[in-house]
Design a protein around this motif. Structure first.
Motif, mmCIF file in Angstrom:
data_model
loop_
_atom_site.group_PDB
_atom_site.id
_atom_site.type_symbol
_atom_site.label_atom_id
_atom_site.label_comp_id
_atom_site.label_asym_id
_atom_site.label_seq_id
_atom_site.Cartn_x
_atom_site.Cartn_y
_atom_site.Cartn_z
ATOM 1 N N MET A 1 14.206 -44.217 10.124
ATOM 2 C CA MET A 1 14.570 -43.016 10.838
ATOM 3 C C MET A 1 13.379 -42.071 10.836
ATOM 4 S SD MET A 1 17.757 -43.070 11.812
ATOM 5 C CE MET A 1 18.151 -44.775 11.932
ATOM 6 N N LEU A 2 13.158 -41.475 11.978
ATOM 7 C CA LEU A 2 12.022 -40.567 12.120
ATOM 8 C C LEU A 2 12.449 -39.364 12.960
ATOM 9 C CD1 LEU A 2 8.896 -40.077 11.922
ATOM 10 C CD2 LEU A 2 8.772 -41.209 14.131
ATOM 11 N N ASP A 3 12.302 -38.186 12.398
ATOM 12 C CA ASP A 3 12.574 -36.947 13.122
ATOM 13 C C ASP A 3 11.224 -36.396 13.565
ATOM 14 O OD1 ASP A 3 13.026 -34.288 13.896
ATOM 15 O OD2 ASP A 3 14.748 -34.125 12.545
ATOM 16 N N PRO A 4 10.937 -36.442 14.868
ATOM 17 C CA PRO A 4 9.618 -36.007 15.351
ATOM 18 C C PRO A 4 9.254 -34.581 14.935
ATOM 19 C CG PRO A 4 10.792 -37.145 17.095
ATOM 20 C CD PRO A 4 11.765 -36.952 15.964
ATOM 21 N N SER A 5 10.206 -33.671 14.958
ATOM 22 C CA SER A 5 9.879 -32.286 14.597
ATOM 23 C C SER A 5 9.525 -32.175 13.118
ATOM 24 C CB SER A 5 11.022 -31.340 14.965
ATOM 25 O OG SER A 5 12.191 -31.667 14.258
ATOM 26 N N VAL A 6 10.210 -32.913 12.271
ATOM 27 C CA VAL A 6 9.895 -32.906 10.838
ATOM 28 C C VAL A 6 8.543 -33.577 10.608
ATOM 29 C CG1 VAL A 6 10.596 -33.802 8.580
ATOM 30 C CG2 VAL A 6 12.308 -32.834 10.126
ATOM 31 N N LEU A 7 8.287 -34.673 11.308
ATOM 32 C CA LEU A 7 7.018 -35.380 11.163
ATOM 33 C C LEU A 7 5.830 -34.475 11.481
ATOM 34 C CD1 LEU A 7 5.371 -37.998 10.713
ATOM 35 C CD2 LEU A 7 5.657 -38.425 13.163
ATOM 36 N N ILE A 8 5.920 -33.733 12.561
ATOM 37 C CA ILE A 8 4.825 -32.844 12.953
ATOM 38 C C ILE A 8 4.561 -31.804 11.864
ATOM 39 C CG2 ILE A 8 4.140 -31.041 14.593
ATOM 40 C CD1 ILE A 8 5.576 -32.804 16.751
ATOM 41 N N GLY A 9 5.633 -31.247 11.312
ATOM 42 C CA GLY A 9 5.478 -30.277 10.231
ATOM 43 C C GLY A 9 4.836 -30.889 8.993
ATOM 44 N N GLU A 10 5.264 -32.092 8.655
ATOM 45 C CA GLU A 10 4.694 -32.763 7.484
ATOM 46 C C GLU A 10 3.225 -33.117 7.713
ATOM 47 O OE1 GLU A 10 7.162 -36.060 6.354
ATOM 48 O OE2 GLU A 10 8.820 -34.748 5.799
ATOM 49 N N MET A 11 2.899 -33.560 8.912
ATOM 50 C CA MET A 11 1.508 -33.891 9.225
ATOM 51 C C MET A 11 0.620 -32.652 9.114
ATOM 52 S SD MET A 11 1.976 -36.512 12.433
ATOM 53 C CE MET A 11 0.275 -36.386 12.921
ATOM 54 N N THR A 12 1.100 -31.544 9.618
ATOM 55 C CA THR A 12 0.341 -30.290 9.549
ATOM 56 C C THR A 12 0.080 -29.904 8.092
ATOM 57 O OG1 THR A 12 1.295 -29.570 11.645
ATOM 58 C CG2 THR A 12 0.333 -27.865 10.248
#
Length: 101
Positions: A1-12
């Motif tokens: 499972m991948l939440d794109p909005s959470v992923l972007i925040g974690e990457m930042t």
């Protein structure tokens, strides 16, 4: 499972801490199923009525789509026709299973 909005925040956050400098250092399976905004809305709505103890992050409804073989995956985003077909299939399933008041 991948939440794109959470992923972007974690990457930042990881970039700010210097854990990786380039997006190419991050590997994401194209088979990963996406947690989309409507999954979170379903999760929150169920919690209001059923009091099941969910986090409201949409994980349960996203898994339902995965198990029903109608979830949208990362690979589906690579081709607009495939994405539209996947979205339509998922939307139609959700419309038929959405609780009526």
């Amino acid at each position: 499972m991948l939440d794109p909005s959470v992923l972007i925040g974690e990457m930042t956050g990881l970039k700010k801490r210097g854990y990786f400098k380039d997006d190419s250092q991050l590997m994401i399976s194209e088979e990963a199923h996406l947690i989309l905004p409507y999954h979170r809305k379903i999760d929150v709505a169920r919690e209001r009525t059923l009091k099941i103890g969910t986090t409201g992050r949409g994980i349960g409804p996203a898994y339902e789509d995965k198990v029903a073989r109608c979830g949208i995956r990362v690979v589906d985003l690579m081709d607009e026709k495939v994405f539209r077909k996947s979205w339509k299939r998922t939307f139609c399933r959700r419309m038929f299973t959405w609780p009526r008041s």
